[in-house]
Design an enzyme around this catalytic site. Structure first.
Site, PDB file in Angstrom:
ATOM      1  CB  THR A 298      34.135  67.895  60.069  1.00 45.58           C
ATOM      2  OG1 THR A 298      33.490  69.155  59.970  1.00 45.58           O
ATOM      3  CG2 THR A 298      34.076  67.412  61.499  1.00 45.58           C
TER       4      THR A 298
ATOM      5  CG  LEU B  27      21.771  29.702  47.553  1.00 45.11           C
ATOM      6  CD1 LEU B  27      22.868  29.009  46.771  1.00 45.11           C
ATOM      7  CD2 LEU B  27      21.774  31.204  47.275  1.00 45.11           C
TER       8      LEU B  27
ATOM      9  CG  ASP C   3      34.828  77.200  51.941  1.00 47.36           C
ATOM     10  OD1 ASP C   3      34.882  77.668  50.801  1.00 47.36           O
ATOM     11  OD2 ASP C   3      33.819  76.679  52.424  1.00 47.36           O
ATOM     12  N   GLY C   4      39.471  77.239  53.020  1.00 47.54           N
ATOM     13  CA  GLY C   4      40.591  77.667  53.860  1.00 47.54           C
ATOM     14  C   GLY C   4      40.443  77.247  55.302  1.00 47.54           C
TER      15      GLY C   4
ATOM     16  CB  VAL D 233      37.416  71.167  48.867  1.00 44.09           C
ATOM     17  CG1 VAL D 233      38.858  70.735  48.711  1.00 44.09           C
ATOM     18  CG2 VAL D 233      36.511  69.953  48.917  1.00 44.09           C
TER      19      VAL D 233
ATOM     20  N   GLY E 209      33.447  73.630  56.288  1.00 46.52           N
ATOM     21  CA  GLY E 209      33.596  74.434  55.094  1.00 46.52           C
ATOM     22  C   GLY E 209      33.827  73.522  53.924  1.00 46.52           C
TER      23      GLY E 209
ATOM     24  CB  SER F 213      15.094  33.991  55.334  1.00 50.36           C
ATOM     25  OG  SER F 213      15.242  32.598  55.416  1.00 50.36           O
TER      26      SER F 213
END
Lengths: 398, 655
Positions: free
Chosen positions: B126, B484, B50-51, B48, B46, B557
């Site tokens: 989550t 380099l 939404d409960g 932030v 849900g 590289s």
């Protein structure tokens, strides 16, 4: 709210007509007074079986008197696969025991076995931290199952503070003998030399030196790269977010932000040299699961978990057992014999007992289920500030 | 127990009254029943507000897994941090880490446990913010069901759609749409109906097996564990009632053909060889015909061994040890399948990849892939498109950023047994691991094999590498210069080539001049292009080494992982990483082509050392310090190292 079946069916027909005329479900629901799911169900019934399928019959679940079951019968008729709100279930189906269905304990056991085998397959030198308590007992039992008929292919490591209950030492030695396990006992030599003890140094310092530091020393000395621990996510809030494979830096620090995502049953055990991993095979077990499993599997545990008459003194609101003569008694303090047991075991001066008469496992579980305080309450180290466990973990204490 | 609840001034639904009676009266009957509960894992998602935490807190509270001391702590914290005045803030029960508690948001996956008379539940909690797709996918991977919360006041948000998409992507079979905060909408049926209708239309396209919508108030408890008296118009089950009766994934997996990835070979003595693993699908019994993949050897199951005695069958999810009737070889990573219907095997796949790391995923870069119990090297050969998780639109992409999802073609370095994720999560879900940092950087789902591996046969040729190298009197190798810009790679490599030619060796020098203008002229200087540049050079160098040449390459590289890739393309001992070490300040001062100046002025993007990193080799075969050595001395040093390594002798003589 109550409607006769006939009224309801009339409304259902009306709803289908409205839907066929292009009215939205929402508006149809408003105009007929039916719920949106009922409208959808009626429409679906029409599409599948024509007008004859729209009315609901007097079938469905046995109804309780006075309940508004007719409407539900209608919903039942048009059950899945259409998206639908939950069906009314006045009574859930009878609970039955199906031997083919795996129980939660069987699931938890299988998951733990899987985790242990992953470690052994991928670690260079694994070890199992063995604290002699009930969680360790379950963990060791699971390890024996995971590698049967081979013995668990790793040693046990007991980070000893020298302040455990005497009964724990006796139990540890007999288990190691019975199972033919290799046991490594480590005591922080520095702490031993300085005579660190919980009475003069306090619980925090004692734990830090003898347990946290001792553990790091032992892991470094033996070059163990993966260590099993018996921690569970239900023990404490900060552990709820702990991974099964908990990654530690070369300094044994736990970085909450740097933990690896764990998907499915795939664990990433790769690391650089000097880095290590703590693995918690009991992550998803709860205290009740542990007790039920000990009961089901008949796993031996330290007798201190059962009630018996023991010498007790009262300190800081806790009942401390006078386990040996190293315990300094305050002036006028006389140990009292009392029927107690321990819900959790650690250093005896830091472990509070509870009054109990439970002398069998079912009685222990009964007490636990009727108890009003969590098992960690008996652990003195948790009584610090709210985030103390998290801080300790970052420092390397489990 | 009831005193416990009364103390907090809250009502409980008494969902476990029967249990309470059993516990007090007949503990053995209680244990008998509770040992036979099943286990359901679900995820809550849900946004932030939404409960979500409130809902989980309530489930924990009402299932009485909370103890008085925990409630006291939370009651104290509610006064301090809470948003519910003097009432208990359930959200505080589940917000774990102190940092996030201060911010008042949940930032990681947390697991919670509660149980009822019928089931034990594991909840993956989550977060719902934009940047945490990673956590949701993690939580969803092992869930049987998903509870997607939406705020009745706000209706469906972008996040609701995203959560639903991710849930369908991860193959969750049951979705519950919890329309929360109905109390704030005066329990209005039409609000619920409108959300339900909109969601039905959206979710229809996602192919989720079952979707159920429930109006509720997590704060007040309506329809969470007890039916709501405020919403008599809703006649469905409560959230908990639904969760208690959903069908479990493992039970569904029993209908599939048998598969078990071999985790560990159990050989305690010469008389026992068992294959330990977790059954990923199907049912197996002693006597069943099986096939070990990828070798294809067949046998029969002899025994299913456990410490509790041999079993007469094992099912999806069981952790067992199998013995076979014949002495055939199987090792970790192999898959034991039913012989009539074995798993597929292939080395090229179409996949969905969810990227989980700050460093973007680059096509062409090799990663480790773990699937089942096998770990192989895998390279994304192309990103077909990225999926916008909010709109489900497909857009072109050259790389995948953190929390993005792409449909990618992927190649593994060997043929692996697999199944489509939709058929078998255990053989179709994989993680990607960075080869240098060992971090888990991505997760993916195999969709299908691009071609069956059994059609490919390597051409066996008589004139081989050994034959070609012997004719040249040298050992082929790749001397890979890295350093380099302006460190002197090309200058030194040129001198080395001249010296080797003077000694009669056959060489070839690959550098920017002969590669950038032809083979790689379609590539720019973004990270993705740099990776592809080096991959192509690595492949060409490998072919040249195969032809018997001593190959010199002179490219910046900058990335360790590409150099590791180039190394992996040639035989052991043939890759000689040569680090031309020069401090950045010195190289910038030399600046032979004026590039550093341009980069400093911002005219040149992604210039190594300026705004793109250079990852120095950790243990190069040869290191030359151009601060201490002239180019001539450095070249002499390299030739002598090659001689020491035996590269300048005939192959036959050195073996």
């Amino acid at each position: 709210m109550s409607q006769s079946v006939e009224t309801l069916n009339q409304l259902r027909r009306q709803a289908v007509e409205l839907r066929l005329a292009g009215t939205t479900v929402k508006e149809t629901a408003e105009r007929t007074g039916l719920s949106a799911p009922t409208v959808t169900a009626a429409t679906k019934a029409y599409r599948e079986g024509g007008w004859e399928a729209v009315p609901v019959g007097p079938r469905g679940r046995p109804r309780s008197p006075g309940s508004d079951d007719a409407a539900n019968a209608g919903q039942h008729q048009a059950e899945a696969p259409e998206i639908a709100p939950a069906q009314q279930q006045y009574e859930l189906p009878e609970f039955t025991i199906d031997p083919a269905r795996r129980t939660h304990l069987e699931r938890l056991e299988a998951e733990s076995l899987h985790i242990m085998r992953e470690v052994v397959a991928e670690a260079d030198k694994p070890v199992m931290l063995y604290s002699v308590g009930k969680d360790s007992a379950v963990m060791l039992h699971l390890a024996r199952k995971a590698f049967y008929p081979a013995p668990p292919p790793f040693p046990l490591l007991h980070v000893d503070t020298t302040w455990k209950f005497q009964a724990m030492y006796a139990f540890r030695d007999s288990i190691v003998d019975d199972y033919g396990m290799e046991l490594i006992r480590h005591v922080n030599p520095e702490g031993l030399r300085q005579g660190v003890n919980p009475f003069t140094h306090g619980s925090a310092l004692h734990t830090d030196i003898m347990k946290t530091e001792g553990l790091k020393q032992a892991l470094n000395e033996h070059k163990f790269d993966i260590a099993f621990g018996g921690a569970r996510r239900d023990e404490e809030k900060s552990r709820a977010k702990e991974r099964v494979f908990s990654f530690r830096s070369a300094e044994h620090r736990w970085e909450p932000k740097a933990q690896r995502p764990e998907l499915w049953n795939l664990y990433n055990a790769r690391k650089r040299r000097d880095e290590s991993i703590r693995v918690f095979p009991l992550s998803n077990w709860t205290e009740l699961d542990i007790w039920q499993y000990i009961h089901r599997e008949n796993i031996p545990i330290v007798p201190l978990y059962y009630a018996a008459q023991r010498p007790i003194v009262h300190r800081d609101g806790a009942m401390i057992m006078v386990d040996d003569d190293r315990m300094p008694l305050n002036p006028g303090e006389v140990p009292e014999m009392r029927s107690v047991r321990f819900r959790t075991l650690g250093c005896y001066p830091l472990t509070g007992a509870v009054d109990s008469t439970a002398t069998t496992l079912p009685e222990i579980i009964q007490e636990m289920l009727l108890a009003r305080s969590s098992e960690r309450q008996g652990r003195m180290i948790d009584h610090d500030a709210a985030a103390s466990m998290e801080k300790k973990k970052q420092e390397g204490y489990f | 127990m009831s005193a416990n609840i009364k103390d907090t001034g809250l009502q409980t639904a008494g969902m476990q009254d029967e249990s309470d009676r059993l516990i007090a009266g007949d503990i053995n009957a209680y244990l008998e029943r509770h040992e036979h509960k099943s286990l359901l894992r679900f995820i809550t998602c849900g946004s932030v507000d939404d409960g979500k935490s409130t809902l989980i807190g309530r489930l924990l509270y009402e299932s009485k897994v909370l103890f008085e001391d925990q409630l006291e702590t939370v009651a104290a914290e509610s006064k301090k941090f809470g948003t519910q005045g003097s009432n208990i803030d359930f959200a505080l029960l589940v917000d774990g880490l102190s940092a996030e508690r201060e911010q008042g948001i949940t930032i990681d996956v947390a697991y919670r446990f509660f149980s009822t008379d019928r089931r034990k539940f594991i909840v993956a909690d989550t977060p719902g913010h934009e940047q945490y797709t990673r956590n949701m996918v993690t939580g969803a991977s092992s869930a049987d069901a998903a509870v997607i919360l939406c705020d009745a006041r706000a209706g469906l948000l972008t996040q609701t759609r995203r959560h639903s998409y991710l849930v369908s992507l991860l193959g969750i079979r049951h979705v519950v749409l919890a329309v929360n905060k109905m109390d704030l909408m005066r329990w209005d049926e039409s609000v619920f109906n409108a959300i339900y209708e909109e969601y039905s239309e959206f979710a229809h396209g996602l192919g989720i097996e079952s979707i159920t919508a429930i109006p509720m108030s997590a704060l007040e408890g309506d329809n969470v564990t007890a039916p709501s008296t405020n919403m008599p118009w809703y006649r469905g089950t409560t959230l908990l009632g639904l969760l208690e009766t959903l069908k479990l994934d493992d039970e569904a997996a029993n209908d599939s053909p048998f598969r078990m990835p071999v985790q560990w070979v159990n050989r305690p003595n010469l008389d026992f060889r068992g294959y330990a693993g977790t059954v990923s699908a199907g049912i197996v019994k002693p006597g069943d015909d099986i096939r070990v993949q990828p070798s294809g050897r067949t046998s029969k199951i002899a025994r299913i061994v456990t410490m509790d005695g041999d079993k007469d069958e094992a099912r999806a999810g069981d952790a067992v040890t199998l013995t076979l009737a014949d002495e055939i070889d199987a090792s970790r990573g192999d898959v034991i399948s039913t012989s009539e219907e074995p798993a597929g095997s292939a080395d090229q796949f179409e996949t969905t990849i969810v990227w989980m790391h700050d460093d973007p995923m680059l096509a062409g870069r090799p990663y480790l892939l773990k699937l089942g119990t096998q770990t192989v090297t895998a390279t994304v050969t192309s990103i077909k498109h990225e999926v916008n998780v909010n709109t489900l639109e497909e857009t072109a992409a050259r790389q995948l950023e953190l929390n993005s999802i792409g449909i990618c073609n992927l190649k593994t370095d060997r043929v692996i047994p697999f199944e489509a994720y939709t058929d078998n999560k255990g053989l179709g879900g994989f993680i990607l691991i960075d080869r240098i940092t060992n971090a888990t950087v991505g997760a993916g789902m195999l969709r299908f094999a691009l071609r069956r591996a059994d059609n490919i046969h390597m051409q066996a040729v008589d004139v081989d590498k050994t034959a070609r190298a012997t004719m040249k009197g040298q050992k082929p190798c790749v001397v890979w210069f890295t350093g380099l810009s302006g460190s002197g790679k090309s200058t030194i490599a040129n001198i080395v080539e001249k010296k080797l030619a003077a000694l009669g060796h056959h060489t070839y020098l690959l550098d920017g001049d002969n590669v950038r203008h032809g083979l790689n002229k379609d590539l720019g200087f973004t990270d993705a292009d740099r990776v592809e540049n080096i991959r192509r050079i690595g492949e060409v160098a490998s072919l040249m080494a195969d032809s018997g040449l001593i190959v010199l390459t002179a490219f910046i590289s900058p990335f360790r992982s590409e150099r590791a890739l180039a190394r992996s393309l040639v035989a052991e001992g043939e890759f000689i990483e040569t680090f031309v070490e020069t401090p950045l300040s010195v190289a910038e001062e030399r600046d032979p082509k004026g590039l550093y100046k341009k980069a400093r002025r911002g005219e040149l993007k992604n210039f190594t050392g300026i705004d793109s990193p250079y990852e120095a080799p950790e243990s190069p075969e040869i290191l030359v310090d151009t601060g201490a050595l002239s180019a001539e001395q450095a070249a002499e040093r390299i030739v002598s190292e090659l001689r020491k390594a035996g590269m300048l002798e005939a192959l036959a003589a050195s073996e």
